[in-house]
Design an enzyme around this catalytic site. Structure first.
Site, PDB file in Angstrom:
ATOM      1  N   CYS B 162       0.799  -1.233   0.000  1.00  0.00           N
ATOM      2  CA  CYS B 162       0.000   0.000   0.000  1.00  0.00           C
ATOM      3  C   CYS B 162       0.826   1.275   0.000  1.00  0.00           C
ATOM      4  CB  CYS B 162      -0.980  -0.031   1.164  1.00  0.00           C
ATOM      5  SG  CYS B 162      -2.034  -1.498   1.086  1.00  0.00           S
ATOM      6  N   HIS B 290      -2.798   8.241   5.750  1.00  0.00           N
ATOM      7  CA  HIS B 290      -3.068   6.928   5.159  1.00  0.00           C
ATOM      8  C   HIS B 290      -4.461   6.503   5.639  1.00  0.00           C
ATOM      9  CE1 HIS B 290      -2.078   3.343   3.054  1.00  0.00           C
ATOM     10  NE2 HIS B 290      -2.045   2.569   4.122  1.00  0.00           N
ATOM     11  N   HIS B 324     -10.045   2.042   0.361  1.00  0.00           N
ATOM     12  CA  HIS B 324      -8.589   1.870   0.371  1.00  0.00           C
ATOM     13  C   HIS B 324      -8.200   1.243  -0.964  1.00  0.00           C
ATOM     14  CE1 HIS B 324      -4.564   1.220   1.350  1.00  0.00           C
ATOM     15  NE2 HIS B 324      -4.642   0.453   2.425  1.00  0.00           N
TER      16      HIS B 324
END
Lengths: 264, 395
Positions: B162, B290, B324
């Site tokens: 990620c 994030h 996400h």
């Protein structure tokens, strides 16, 4: 910009080659074109026992390469670049097979082991280094791209770099579509300030139009077509084994070449 | 580091193709998440699905690349006059002086999942239309972008889960600083597939309700998909007046899938980024977190933000709005950071109702007007891989 960088440590595994010393004793070594009966296998001794049990064979192979290149030297100050064409091919195949049969209860460990940067992640745990651990892929050019990335970090002022390149044969049925017949890997400790150099590399990037223009006037020729993503890495290591100053051209990722002067 | 001009930018996500829908959605405080209706998804969750991507077609010459991931890339690159800018830079510099550095975690594995369903599970081959190199291999998105845009400079994929499409900026900056490229197309793409949906489910990290980053009742992520791109050059002044001014990288050296509980690695990346940008913590006007919405990630990131920037520095997460997007999360935050600077606003945190009392950062719930000079973006991934970016107005 030309980048001059020392190689301070080397690790290598390939069929019939257990380590850098073995390669030095085989100055004519070539990666076999056909599947060898004995494939290199990793142990992952540098990992804590629980992590070693969880890590995949390809990750353990990558970590063994890293350990050979770093030797007795400390690892906590290393920035690492891991490069592989296929990465975690075995665990990815297991996940696809489960999903295809409607079994969606994946193992959490299998899932986190399936990422391309699994080896880089386990290495950061094993090494204790808070510095970056990158993971990249450029198909057959993955080694050249990783070497470029390491050298660009060096040019930026970073030191103590570790490059690890590794690929293992993918399982059936991917093996029908990706012909990697042997497990091959290499690791270079680069730009380390406290370890004496084995060789020096001077690199520059040559764009494709520059290569076209100069190819008639004695620029280094690219080596034979790769039959393994580890071929470029092996070509570089063999020039060091043979201890002759050499000019090499390695594909650096889909476009252009790295022109490398090797001074053993 | 010397500033690097952002010459063009685009993104596509659950809000739709191009910067317009994302800007409008974030300015209105909306969420584009929808109840999970993805084929083969059989548990309750919400997803951030790119609308209409199933019927999007690639140019026929690039049929071997046909994969959901590449369709999203193709759709994204067709927006915001991005391809016109690529053409102009190609004429100026030459196609072999332009690099392509792309982040992905999934690449085209959805198509491999589907191919595996069409084989004899015991020992059968894959169907004839299976393409490994052009679809599944991790490098495929970089090869596709090169082929689509006619670019021939250095190209590779960074795949650090990620944090992938934040890390691409660091590689691009180094390529430009060394003079190996005159422009670099950076970006990232990830697409919905059963491997990530059921993989994160196995880790017990997927929310049943829409993801609520930083909320006291948050229960995990909503998985999204998308692609985004920027072009960076060494030009001193960007057209839109926005530049990449710093990046920071670190490793947790702690665990494969859990962040360090004290956020030490994340804090180190932020400090590294501030140092490279030559900025004091007080000079950060806004942080795009994030902010995944998992219990552990949000707590860890909060500690890192408090440690480096303090509790007065405004921040928000867009993952309640678009989900996400995994390997594309870094470029989503990067483009939204530049939109914030350009448009004078900060997004809020969709679905955040009551901030977790253990989280002390100043998390914005609603979008707000904001004159930002310096915006920080965070991205953290499996393997303890941390990367942050700093964007600023050109002076």
């Amino acid at each position: 910009m030309r980048i001059r960088i020392p190689i301070n440590g080397i690790g290598v595994r390939a069929p019939g080659i257990e380590n850098w010393k073995a390669l030095q004793e085989n100055p004519d070594y070539v990666i076999p074109r056909d599947p060898a009966p004995e494939q290199p296998k990793g142990v992952g001794q540098c990992l804590p026992a629980t992590e070693r049990r969880r890590a995949t064979p390809v990750t353990r192979l990558a970590l063994d390469l890293a350990m050979e290149a770093t030797g007795e030297r400390k690892t906590q100050d290393l920035s690492a670049v891991f490069c592989s064409s296929g990465g975690e091919v075995t665990v990815v195949h297991q996940i696809f097979s489960m999903l295809a049969e409607g079994d969606t209860a994946l193992s959490p460990t299998a899932f986190h082991n399936s990422v391309h940067n699994a080896a880089a992640g386990y290495w950061s745990i094993a090494s204790g280094s808070p510095y970056p651990a990158d993971s990249l892929c450029a198909y057959d050019d993955s080694f050249g791209a990783g070497l470029a990335e390491c050298c660009l970090r060096y040019a930026e002022g970073q030191r103590n770099l570790l490059l690890v390149a590794y690929d293992i044969p993918p399982p059936h049925p991917i093996s029908l579509h990706r012909k990697i017949h042997n497990a091959v890997g290499g690791a270079l400790l680069l730009g380390a300030e406290d370890t004496s150099p084995i060789a020096w590399l001077t690199l520059r990037y040559a764009s494709s139009s520059e290569i076209e223009k100069t190819n008639t006037s004695g620029s280094p020729n690219s080596t034979a077509p790769a039959h393994h993503p580890g071929s470029a890495m092996m070509n570089l290591l063999m020039t060091i084994v043979q201890k002759k100053p050499t000019q090499l051209a390695l594909p650096s990722g889909f476009g252009g070449m790295l022109h490398i002067k090797v001074e053993p | 580091m010397p500033r690097l001009a952002v010459e063009a930018m685009t993104l596509t996500n659950a809000f739709g193709p191009g910067c317009g829908p994302t800007l409008a959605g974030l300015q209105a405080g909306q969420s584009a998440l929808t109840p999970g209706d993805f084929p083969g998804l059989e548990f309750e969750t919400w997803i951030g699905r790119v609308p209409g991507i199933e019927t999007h077609r690639l140019p026929s010459r690039l049929g071997d690349f046909d994969a959901r991931n590449h369709r999203i890339i193709d759709l994204a690159l067709a927006q915001d006059r991005f391809r016109e800018k690529v053409s102009a830079l190609t004429r100026r510099f030459g196609s072999d002086r332009i690099g392509v550095i792309i982040g992905t975690s999934t690449s085209g594995i959805l198509e491999t999942e589907r191919a595996y369903r069409r084989r004899n599970p015991k020992d059968g081959p894959l169907p004839d239309d299976f393409r490994y190199r052009e679809r599944q291999n991790t490098a495929a998105p970089a090869a596709f972008v090169q082929a689509l845009l006619g670019i021939t400079g250095p190209a590779w994929v960074l795949s650090t889960a990620c944090s992938s499409s934040s890390k691409v900026f660091a590689s691009a900056a180094r390529l430009l600083q060394a003079g190996w490229c005159d422009a670099v197309i950076v970006g990232g793409a990830d697409s919905l597939c059963l491997t990530t949906l059921y993989g994160f489910k196995a880790l017990d990290l997927v929310a049943t309700l829409p993801s609520r980053p930083m909320d006291q009742n948050r229960e995990g992520i909503s998985i999204g998909e998308g692609a985004g791109f920027m072009i960076l050059t060494r030009a001193p002044d960007a057209e839109d007046g926005i530049s990449l001014i710093g990046y920071g990288e670190s490793s947790d050296a702690y665990h494969m899938s859990s962040p360090h509980p004290e956020g030490i690695g994340a804090a180190r990346a932020i400090a590294d980024g501030l140092q490279r940008a030559g900025l004091k913590p007080s000079e950060i006007d806004f942080t795009l977190l994030h902010g995944t919405g998992t219990r552990a990630n949000d707590l860890s990131e909060d500690k890192a933000v408090i440690h480096t920037l303090g509790d007065k520095s405004a921040c928000a997460s867009i993952k309640g709005a678009i989900g996400h997007t995994l390997g594309a999360a870094g470029i989503m935050n990067a483009v939204v950071a530049c939109l914030s600077i350009r448009e004078g606003f900060s997004p809020g945190t969709a679905h955040l109702v009551t901030q977790d009392p253990e989280i002390h950062s100043k998390v914005l719930k609603q979008p707000q007007p904001l004159t930002a000079h310096h915006v920080l973006t965070n991205a953290f991934g499996f393997g303890g891989s941390n990367a942050v970016l700093l964007f600023g107005r050109s002076s």
